[in-house]
Design an enzyme around this catalytic site. Structure first.
Site, short mmCIF file in Angstrom:
data_model
loop_
_atom_site.label_atom_id
_atom_site.label_comp_id
_atom_site.label_asym_id
_atom_site.label_seq_id
_atom_site.Cartn_x
_atom_site.Cartn_y
_atom_site.Cartn_z
N ASP A 190 -2.04 31.88 91.55
CA ASP A 190 -3.36 31.26 91.68
C ASP A 190 -4.04 31.89 92.90
O ASP A 190 -3.51 31.79 94.01
CB ASP A 190 -3.20 29.74 91.89
N ARG B 167 -8.45 27.17 77.79
CA ARG B 167 -9.71 27.36 77.09
C ARG B 167 -9.56 28.55 76.17
O ARG B 167 -8.95 29.56 76.56
CB ARG B 167 -10.84 27.67 78.10
N GLU C 18 -13.51 27.44 67.93
CA GLU C 18 -13.21 26.09 67.42
C GLU C 18 -14.48 25.58 66.73
O GLU C 18 -15.57 25.87 67.22
CB GLU C 18 -12.83 25.18 68.58
N HIS D 170 -6.56 21.35 69.64
CA HIS D 170 -7.19 20.94 70.92
C HIS D 170 -6.94 19.45 71.21
O HIS D 170 -7.88 18.67 71.39
CB HIS D 170 -8.69 21.25 70.91
N GLY E 39 -4.69 18.58 73.72
CA GLY E 39 -3.93 18.57 74.98
C GLY E 39 -4.07 17.27 75.77
O GLY E 39 -3.09 16.71 76.26
P1 NAD Z 1 -7.67 22.61 88.12
O1 NAD Z 1 -9.07 22.86 88.61
O2 NAD Z 1 -6.90 21.50 88.74
O3 NAD Z 1 -6.79 23.94 88.24
C1 NAD Z 1 -7.27 25.19 87.82
C2 NAD Z 1 -6.66 26.22 88.78
O4 NAD Z 1 -6.99 27.52 88.30
C3 NAD Z 1 -7.22 26.12 90.21
O5 NAD Z 1 -6.16 25.89 91.13
C4 NAD Z 1 -7.89 27.46 90.44
O6 NAD Z 1 -7.73 27.91 91.76
C5 NAD Z 1 -7.14 28.34 89.45
N1 NAD Z 1 -7.83 29.58 89.11
C6 NAD Z 1 -9.15 29.86 89.07
N2 NAD Z 1 -9.34 31.13 88.70
C7 NAD Z 1 -8.11 31.68 88.51
C8 NAD Z 1 -7.65 32.96 88.13
N3 NAD Z 1 -8.50 33.96 87.86
N4 NAD Z 1 -6.32 33.17 88.03
C9 NAD Z 1 -5.44 32.17 88.28
N5 NAD Z 1 -5.82 30.93 88.65
C10 NAD Z 1 -7.14 30.69 88.76
O7 NAD Z 1 -7.82 22.40 86.54
P2 NAD Z 1 -6.80 21.66 85.57
O8 NAD Z 1 -7.16 20.22 85.49
O9 NAD Z 1 -5.43 22.05 85.94
O10 NAD Z 1 -7.24 22.31 84.17
C11 NAD Z 1 -6.83 23.64 83.83
C12 NAD Z 1 -7.45 24.05 82.50
O11 NAD Z 1 -7.03 23.17 81.45
C13 NAD Z 1 -8.98 24.04 82.46
O12 NAD Z 1 -9.44 25.20 81.78
C14 NAD Z 1 -9.30 22.85 81.60
O13 NAD Z 1 -10.52 23.02 80.92
C15 NAD Z 1 -8.13 22.87 80.63
N6 NAD Z 1 -7.89 21.59 79.97
C16 NAD Z 1 -7.54 21.61 78.65
C17 NAD Z 1 -7.31 20.42 77.98
C18 NAD Z 1 -6.90 20.42 76.53
O14 NAD Z 1 -7.20 19.45 75.84
N7 NAD Z 1 -6.20 21.42 76.05
C19 NAD Z 1 -7.45 19.20 78.66
C20 NAD Z 1 -7.77 19.20 80.01
C21 NAD Z 1 -8.00 20.41 80.65
#
Ligand code: NAD
Length: 317
Positions: free
Chosen positions: A172, A242, A271, A289, A291
């Site tokens: 990260d 995503r 989607e 989707h 999650g």
């Molecule tokens: P979060 O903001 O807590 O964590 C995301 C992390 O990604 C951050 O620590 C950030 O520093 C890091 N990041 C940013 N750019 C990066 C890069 N280029 N390389 C590596 N790391 C990078 O978010 P979260 O709550 O952990 O959510 C993560 C993902 O899950 C999001 O895309 C969110 O949309 C997705 N999500 C999906 C579902 C689903 O239903 N499948 C549900 C909730 C969230």
């Protein structure tokens, strides 16, 4: 008296907290086209993704102090306009992290033992032949799990990965290290603390047997040709973040050549009509989707919303 419109509903646990705090909660859905005429009666608007909170709705909400989104993405809310009006906007990022992390591990287990394939083929297949073809499953203990994006969900996945006995590597660019607390429920007073220092993306690509993505979606894929080339042969990729984090055409190419040994996908570029080549691929485990969607997460979302609203108004109600 604070009046709340939960236009896309709220879990009974959240509603109960609000009502115990003497808020009036209205869950009768007002259709989008009539919302503009009714929103003026409410102090708080709670939505999920269905209700669109446009500039016009916000302008008509002359009493609105809080807009709350059950879930994470806030694409359906005109955030800038709401904030320019001094309205507090909340979402519930904490509530569903565990649900997404558990689904991630579910896909990893499914692919390791071909459970997804067995479910598809057994109803019409020959038991003995299938038994033979699924004999080459693998175990997870000792495998290296690469986590790209070490925020809420990434850290939750690490917690589960440690539980399974995997070597956990994380990358990260904005997090250098994190303490992962692991509470052992059987022994209430026993918990472990594991400190994880993040690594370069090169190290993850080179060393991980399984790579899972938990970062915000961008416009261009994070994983393209050179990244795939740098991965181990037979690597397993999981995407519950995503659609588009991994270039899907390259993913299909890699799956067909065997460079990529399997993929677990909850999210897709287009989607709700993901590519057939992914849906039908024997080495792809898919979910639509879901999650964040568990019974528990819905309850946590309701309670997180209620806690935030109650904290916002405090005694001022
Ligand atoms: P979060 O903001 O807590 O964590 C995301 C992390 O990604 C951050 O620590 C950030 O520093 C890091 N990041 C940013 N750019 C990066 C890069 N280029 N390389 C590596 N790391 C990078 O978010 P979260 O709550 O952990 O959510 C993560 C993902 O899950 C999001 O895309 C969110 O949309 C997705 N999500 C999906 C579902 C689903 O239903 N499948 C549900 C909730 C969230």
């Amino acid at each position: 008296m604070i009046k709340i419109l939960a236009n896309d509903g709220i879990h009974p646990d959240g509603r109960l907290l609000l009502e115990e705090a003497n808020y009036v909660v209205d869950e009768n859905k007002i259709p989008q086209e009539h919302l503009i005429d009714k929103i003026g009666e409410y102090d708080v608007l709670i939505v999920r993704s269905a209700t669109k909170v446009t500039k016009e709705i916000i302008e008509a909400g002359t009493k609105l102090k809080v807009i709350a989104r059950g879930g994470v993405g806030m694409d359906n809310i005109d955030l800038d306009f709401a904030r320019s009006k001094g309205i507090q906007v909340y979402n519930t990022p904490m509530a569903s992290s565990r649900a997404v992390a558990e689904l991630t591990i579910g896909h990893i287990f499914a692919l390791a033992r071909k459970i997804h394939l067995s479910n598809r083929e057994m109803p019409a297949g020959d038991f003995r032949k299938l038994k033979k073809s699924y004999e080459t499953g693998t175990q997870l203990r000792g495998k290296t799990l690469g986590i790209v994006g070490f925020g809420r969900i990434g850290q939750e996945v690490a917690r589960l990965g440690f539980g399974v006995g995997m070597n956990v590597l994380a990358h990260d660019p904005f997090v250098t290290d994190a303490s992962i607390g692991i509470r052992l429920n059987m022994f209430e007073d026993l918990s472990l603390e594991v400190k994880v220092r993040t690594e370069s993306i090169e190290r993850i690509l080179r060393d991980a047997d399984i790579i899972t993505f938990h970062l915000p979606g961008g416009n261009s894929p994070l994983i393209g040709k050179s990244e795939i080339a740098a991965m181990k042969n037979g690597v397993v990729l999981i995407n519950t973040a995503r659609g588009g984090v991994i270039d899907e055409e390259l993913l299909i190419e890699g799956l067909n050549s065997g460079k990529i040994g399997g993929a677990g996908l909850d999210v897709f570029e287009n989607e709700p009509t993901p590519k057939e080549a992914l849906l039908n691929h024997p080495n792809v485990s898919v979910t639509p989707h879901i999650g964040a969607s568990t019974v528990e997460a819905q309850s946590y979302i309701g309670m997180e919303l209620a806690d935030k609203i109650i904290a916002f108004f405090g005694d001022d109600k």
